[in-house]
Design an enzyme around this catalytic site. Structure first.
Site, mmCIF file in Angstrom:
data_model
loop_
_atom_site.group_PDB
_atom_site.id
_atom_site.type_symbol
_atom_site.label_atom_id
_atom_site.label_comp_id
_atom_site.label_asym_id
_atom_site.label_seq_id
_atom_site.Cartn_x
_atom_site.Cartn_y
_atom_site.Cartn_z
ATOM 1 N N GLU A 15 -5.829 -4.820 10.637
ATOM 2 C CA GLU A 15 -4.810 -3.798 10.853
ATOM 3 C C GLU A 15 -5.147 -2.999 12.109
ATOM 4 O OE1 GLU A 15 -2.720 -2.586 7.007
ATOM 5 O OE2 GLU A 15 -4.594 -1.480 7.008
ATOM 6 N N HIS B 219 -9.928 1.441 4.661
ATOM 7 C CA HIS B 219 -8.638 1.601 5.351
ATOM 8 C C HIS B 219 -8.839 2.577 6.518
ATOM 9 C CE1 HIS B 219 -4.510 2.696 6.228
ATOM 10 N NE2 HIS B 219 -4.146 1.601 5.590
ATOM 11 N N GLY C 93 1.849 2.591 10.689
ATOM 12 C CA GLY C 93 2.785 3.697 10.485
ATOM 13 C C GLY C 93 3.506 4.145 11.743
ATOM 14 N N GLY D 252 2.640 -1.111 4.353
ATOM 15 C CA GLY D 252 2.589 0.310 4.003
ATOM 16 C C GLY D 252 3.978 0.875 3.822
ATOM 17 N N GLY D 253 4.477 1.557 4.838
ATOM 18 C CA GLY D 253 5.776 2.245 4.776
ATOM 19 C C GLY D 253 6.898 1.429 4.158
ATOM 20 N N GLU E 293 -7.128 4.925 7.582
ATOM 21 C CA GLU E 293 -6.841 6.337 7.279
ATOM 22 C C GLU E 293 -8.048 6.991 6.624
ATOM 23 O OE1 GLU E 293 -3.129 5.680 5.243
ATOM 24 O OE2 GLU E 293 -2.191 5.155 7.158
ATOM 25 N N ASN F 251 0.854 -1.186 0.000
ATOM 26 C CA ASN F 251 0.000 0.000 0.000
ATOM 27 C C ASN F 251 0.890 1.235 0.000
ATOM 28 O OD1 ASN F 251 -1.916 1.959 0.342
ATOM 29 N ND2 ASN F 251 -2.432 1.414 2.470
ATOM 30 N N TRP F 252 1.004 1.835 -1.183
ATOM 31 C CA TRP F 252 1.898 3.005 -1.324
ATOM 32 C C TRP F 252 1.305 4.257 -0.696
ATOM 33 C CZ3 TRP F 252 3.799 2.857 -7.185
ATOM 34 C CH2 TRP F 252 4.639 1.758 -7.345
ATOM 35 N N LYS F 253 0.013 4.234 -0.381
ATOM 36 C CA LYS F 253 -0.680 5.423 0.155
ATOM 37 C C LYS F 253 -0.450 6.606 -0.806
ATOM 38 C CE LYS F 253 -0.160 3.369 4.648
ATOM 39 N NZ LYS F 253 -0.313 3.511 6.075
ATOM 40 N N SER G 204 2.880 -1.714 10.461
ATOM 41 C CA SER G 204 4.331 -1.652 10.738
ATOM 42 C C SER G 204 5.068 -2.955 10.456
ATOM 43 C CB SER G 204 4.582 -1.190 12.188
ATOM 44 O OG SER G 204 4.133 0.139 12.349
HETATM 45 P P1 PGA Z 1 2.330 0.546 7.655
HETATM 46 O O1 PGA Z 1 0.929 0.702 6.930
HETATM 47 O O2 PGA Z 1 2.953 -0.733 7.172
HETATM 48 O O3 PGA Z 1 3.116 1.765 7.259
HETATM 49 O O4 PGA Z 1 2.056 0.507 9.125
HETATM 50 C C1 PGA Z 1 0.065 -0.395 6.770
HETATM 51 C C2 PGA Z 1 -1.210 0.066 6.129
HETATM 52 O O5 PGA Z 1 -1.639 1.190 6.379
HETATM 53 O O6 PGA Z 1 -1.837 -0.665 5.350
#
Ligand code: PGA
Length: 222
Positions: free
Chosen positions: A150, A82, A156, A206-207, A84, A8-10, A186
């Site tokens: 999640e 998600h 994050g 994500g990150g 976010e 997930n590049w966001k 994470s």
């Molecule tokens: P993260 O993000 O690996 O940076 O914690 C995961 C996600 O939001 O899907």
């Protein structure tokens, strides 16, 4: 079965040039790539995923993207709910339910994100979110949904949920559903295999998915 790894590049990276470079370096992993909308038409893969969608087919919905538009680009998956989006964009379980139903009416596969915030009871939140998000979805359609557990506090932050703890949530999801369940929050290459070992079907990253070497290691280690 090979674990399902999703990147997930966001809202990253900032340019199409960087997006193509990143994609070309990680595509050999076979991971599903969730890129920003504007990059989806530029990346050539059967494993592309959008990060959001709208439930209406067309019309006066400024700023929204329909499932037909995604399908037209060859996108195969879409992330729905998600945290976010739930937190920053005030998406409710009712909206998420509409997005899921609209996605299931196409051949795109939804990845539904669920999970508790800090201090909340994981089991209770999972129960409530699954009940509301999946309300009215037929058994046949239900099977096409990929669930991503999640914990919001782990996203994050570097503060991942230990696999042994996450396993409790996995079990409460599997009590209700027979679907594929991924862990996200994470994830890094040192811990990626732990989640697969306790029974998760894959990872939502994500990150770390923006760091080429680290992402390749995550894929290799599982
Ligand atoms: P993260 O993000 O690996 O940076 O914690 C995961 C996600 O939001 O899907």
């Amino acid at each position: 079965m090979k674990p399902l790894i999703i990147a997930n590049w966001k809202m990253n990276p900032s340019t199409i040039k960087e997006a193509k470079e990143l994609f070309n370096k990680v595509k050999k992993t076979g991971a599903i790539i969730c890129a920003p909308f504007t990059y989806l038409s530029e990346l050539k893969s059967d494993n592309l995923c959008a990060q959001n969608c709208y439930w209406e087919a067309s019309g006066p919905y400024t700023g929204e993207i329909s499932l037909d538009m995604l399908k037209d680009l060859g996108v195969a998956y879409v992330i729905i709910g998600h945290s976010e989006r739930r937190v920053h964009f005030k998406e409710t379980d009712e909206m998420i339910n509409k997005k899921l139903k609209a996605t299931l009416a196409t051949d795109l596969r939804p990845i539904l994100c669920i999970g508790e915030k800090k201090g909340e009871d994981a089991k209770e939140v999972i129960k409530k979110q699954l009940e509301q998000d999946l309300n009215g979805i037929s058994k046949k359609d239900l099977d096409r949904i990929i669930i991503a557990y999640e914990p919001v506090w782990a996203i994050g932050t570097g503060d991942f949920c230990e696999a042994s703890k996450a396993k409790e949530s996995l079990e409460s999801i599997k009590e209700k559903l027979n679907n594929k369940v991924l862990y996200g929050g994470s994830v890094n290459s040192k811990i990626s295999k732990d989640y697969i070992d306790v029974g998760f079907d894959g990872l939502l990253v994500g990150g770390a998915s923006l760091k080429v070497d680290e992402f390749i290691k995550i894929n290799q280690n599982v």
